[in-house]
Write a protein that holds these residues in place. Structure first.
Motif, short mmCIF file in Angstrom:
data_model
loop_
_atom_site.label_atom_id
_atom_site.label_comp_id
_atom_site.label_asym_id
_atom_site.label_seq_id
_atom_site.Cartn_x
_atom_site.Cartn_y
_atom_site.Cartn_z
N GLU A 117 2.65 -28.59 -19.66
CA GLU A 117 3.73 -27.68 -20.08
C GLU A 117 5.11 -28.25 -19.74
O GLU A 117 6.05 -28.14 -20.52
CB GLU A 117 3.57 -26.31 -19.40
N ARG A 118 5.20 -28.85 -18.55
CA ARG A 118 6.50 -29.40 -18.12
C ARG A 118 6.88 -30.60 -18.99
O ARG A 118 8.04 -30.75 -19.39
CB ARG A 118 6.45 -29.80 -16.65
N ILE A 119 5.89 -31.43 -19.28
CA ILE A 119 6.15 -32.59 -20.14
C ILE A 119 6.60 -32.11 -21.52
O ILE A 119 7.58 -32.61 -22.08
CB ILE A 119 4.87 -33.46 -20.27
N LYS A 120 5.89 -31.11 -22.03
CA LYS A 120 6.22 -30.59 -23.38
C LYS A 120 7.64 -30.02 -23.40
O LYS A 120 8.39 -30.26 -24.35
CB LYS A 120 5.19 -29.51 -23.76
N ASN A 121 8.01 -29.27 -22.36
CA ASN A 121 9.37 -28.71 -22.29
C ASN A 121 10.44 -29.79 -22.40
O ASN A 121 11.41 -29.66 -23.14
CB ASN A 121 9.60 -28.03 -20.92
N VAL A 122 10.23 -30.87 -21.66
CA VAL A 122 11.23 -31.95 -21.65
C VAL A 122 11.26 -32.66 -23.01
O VAL A 122 12.33 -32.92 -23.56
CB VAL A 122 10.92 -32.96 -20.51
N LEU A 123 10.08 -32.94 -23.56
CA LEU A 123 10.04 -33.66 -24.84
C LEU A 123 10.70 -32.83 -25.94
O LEU A 123 11.47 -33.35 -26.74
CB LEU A 123 8.60 -34.01 -25.22
N LEU A 124 10.42 -31.51 -25.95
CA LEU A 124 11.01 -30.66 -27.00
C LEU A 124 12.52 -30.60 -26.85
O LEU A 124 13.26 -30.60 -27.82
CB LEU A 124 10.41 -29.25 -26.97
N LYS A 125 12.99 -30.57 -25.61
CA LYS A 125 14.43 -30.56 -25.38
C LYS A 125 15.04 -31.85 -25.94
O LYS A 125 16.05 -31.81 -26.65
CB LYS A 125 14.72 -30.43 -23.89
N LEU A 126 14.43 -32.97 -25.62
CA LEU A 126 14.97 -34.26 -26.08
C LEU A 126 14.97 -34.34 -27.61
O LEU A 126 15.98 -34.73 -28.21
CB LEU A 126 14.15 -35.42 -25.50
N VAL A 127 13.85 -33.98 -28.24
CA VAL A 127 13.80 -34.14 -29.70
C VAL A 127 14.74 -33.14 -30.40
O VAL A 127 15.33 -33.48 -31.43
CB VAL A 127 12.37 -34.06 -30.28
N LYS A 128 14.91 -31.95 -29.83
CA LYS A 128 15.86 -31.00 -30.43
C LYS A 128 17.28 -31.55 -30.33
O LYS A 128 18.09 -31.40 -31.24
CB LYS A 128 15.77 -29.64 -29.73
N GLY A 129 17.57 -32.19 -29.20
CA GLY A 129 18.88 -32.80 -29.01
C GLY A 129 19.11 -33.93 -30.01
O GLY A 129 20.16 -34.00 -30.65
N HIS A 130 18.11 -34.79 -30.18
CA HIS A 130 18.27 -35.91 -31.12
C HIS A 130 18.37 -35.40 -32.57
O HIS A 130 19.10 -35.95 -33.38
CB HIS A 130 17.09 -36.89 -31.00
N THR A 131 17.60 -34.35 -32.87
CA THR A 131 17.63 -33.78 -34.23
C THR A 131 19.03 -33.24 -34.54
O THR A 131 19.58 -33.47 -35.62
CB THR A 131 16.57 -32.65 -34.35
N ALA A 132 19.60 -32.53 -33.57
CA ALA A 132 20.94 -31.96 -33.78
C ALA A 132 21.98 -33.08 -33.87
O ALA A 132 22.82 -33.08 -34.77
CB ALA A 132 21.28 -31.00 -32.64
N TYR A 133 21.89 -34.02 -32.97
CA TYR A 133 22.93 -35.06 -32.89
C TYR A 133 22.86 -36.01 -34.08
O TYR A 133 23.88 -36.33 -34.69
CB TYR A 133 22.77 -35.84 -31.58
N GLU A 134 21.67 -36.47 -34.41
CA GLU A 134 21.54 -37.49 -35.46
C GLU A 134 21.46 -36.91 -36.86
O GLU A 134 21.99 -37.47 -37.81
CB GLU A 134 20.27 -38.33 -35.24
N LEU A 135 20.73 -35.79 -36.99
CA LEU A 135 20.43 -35.29 -38.33
C LEU A 135 21.26 -34.07 -38.71
O LEU A 135 21.14 -33.58 -39.84
CB LEU A 135 18.93 -34.94 -38.43
N SER A 136 22.06 -33.57 -37.78
CA SER A 136 22.83 -32.33 -37.99
C SER A 136 21.90 -31.18 -38.41
O SER A 136 22.23 -30.38 -39.29
CB SER A 136 23.93 -32.52 -39.06
N LEU A 137 20.74 -31.11 -37.80
CA LEU A 137 19.78 -30.04 -38.08
C LEU A 137 19.35 -29.41 -36.77
O LEU A 137 19.30 -30.09 -35.75
CB LEU A 137 18.52 -30.61 -38.77
N SER A 138 19.05 -28.11 -36.81
CA SER A 138 18.55 -27.48 -35.59
C SER A 138 17.18 -26.87 -35.86
O SER A 138 16.95 -26.28 -36.92
CB SER A 138 19.52 -26.42 -35.09
N ARG A 139 16.28 -27.03 -34.92
CA ARG A 139 14.94 -26.43 -35.02
C ARG A 139 14.67 -25.72 -33.70
O ARG A 139 14.76 -26.32 -32.64
CB ARG A 139 13.87 -27.52 -35.24
N PHE A 140 14.35 -24.43 -33.80
CA PHE A 140 14.06 -23.67 -32.59
C PHE A 140 12.58 -23.29 -32.52
O PHE A 140 12.13 -22.68 -31.57
CB PHE A 140 14.94 -22.41 -32.51
#
Ligand code: ZN
Length: 239
Positions: A117-140
């Motif tokens: 669960e802790r690993i998943k939390n961190v990975l989702l945070k990172l990929v959401k950040g990269h998605t917003a920063y690089e692709l100008s898209l947000s996924r919740f």
């Protein structure tokens, strides 16, 4: 790192990229605990709320310490290479104990069991950040696919696919950083004809430490991350 200003629309402005709430502060993606000093200049920064900004830090510490303990094959502080992680484990004996309690000795080797669960939390945070920063898209929402593991565990063919650049089929969010960085090049196909291809390449945040690629193409958002050239992560959302 090269700083690129996005000129896509303002939908993401003022919103936390992790939960969609009101943005109150800013956050580095990746967090500095996943990098070594001296930190690269112009690290990607995204907007987020205070709760998300604070809320992930203990899981991020766990994640950074876990991957370093696996790399060192030990939870003993003297065996840990990175200064930052040694400090963290010294200051938090309970964290060190927690990682140690989730190990098993077998045939002279230590097997580390991650806290999923802790690993998943961190990975989702990172990929959401990269998605917003690089692709100008947000996924919740939760992604359809999430993989995290040692790159060495991938079969050879999958390893090549995982590490390759992406040949873009369709144009993504106009004005996003990713779209501004696409590289058009000419290749020769098997009939000897010249074809133009659009290449979306990996972003090297810190050599041998952290790289990622964010893809918005063919109805999917795909983000891949490599930590320490040892661990890989892939997350896929259907659009
Ligand atoms: Zn938030």
């Amino acid at each position: 790192m090269l700083q690129i200003r996005p000129f896509s629309d303002n939908r993401l402005r003022g919103r936390c990229v992790y939960c969609g709430g009101s943005a109150e502060t800013r956050d580095h993606v990746p967090s500095k605990c996943l990098l070594d000093k001296p930190y690269p200049e112009n690290l990607p920064v995204v907007e987020c709320c205070d709760i998300c900004n604070q809320g992930f830090s203990s899981d991020e510490q766990y994640f950074a310490c876990f991957i370093e303990c696996v790399k060192s094959g030990s939870t003993n502080i003297v065996d840990i290479e990175r200064d930052l992680i040694r400090d963290m484990l010294e200051k938090s004996p309970s964290l060190r104990k927690r990682i140690e309690n989730n190990t098993e000795k077998k045939d002279g080797n230590i097997i580390f069991y991650p806290e999923d669960e802790r690993i998943k939390n961190v990975l989702l945070k990172l990929v959401k950040g990269h998605t917003a920063y690089e692709l100008s898209l947000s996924r919740f929402d939760d992604p359809q696919f999430l993989w995290f593991g040692l790159l060495s565990s991938l079969p050879d063919g999958n390893k090549i696919d995982f590490n390759s650049v992406h040949f873009q089929q369709n144009v993504g969010e106009i004005g996003s950083r990713s779209m501004q960085q696409l590289l058009v090049t000419t290749l020769i196909n098997h009939n000897g004809e010249n074809i133009n291809v659009i290449i979306n390449d990996w972003v090297d945040v810190q050599e041998n430490k952290y790289r990622y690629i964010a893809i918005d193409d063919m109805g999917k958002i795909i983000v891949r991350i490599v930590f320490d050239e040892l661990w890989g992560c892939e997350v896929v959302w259907e659009k």
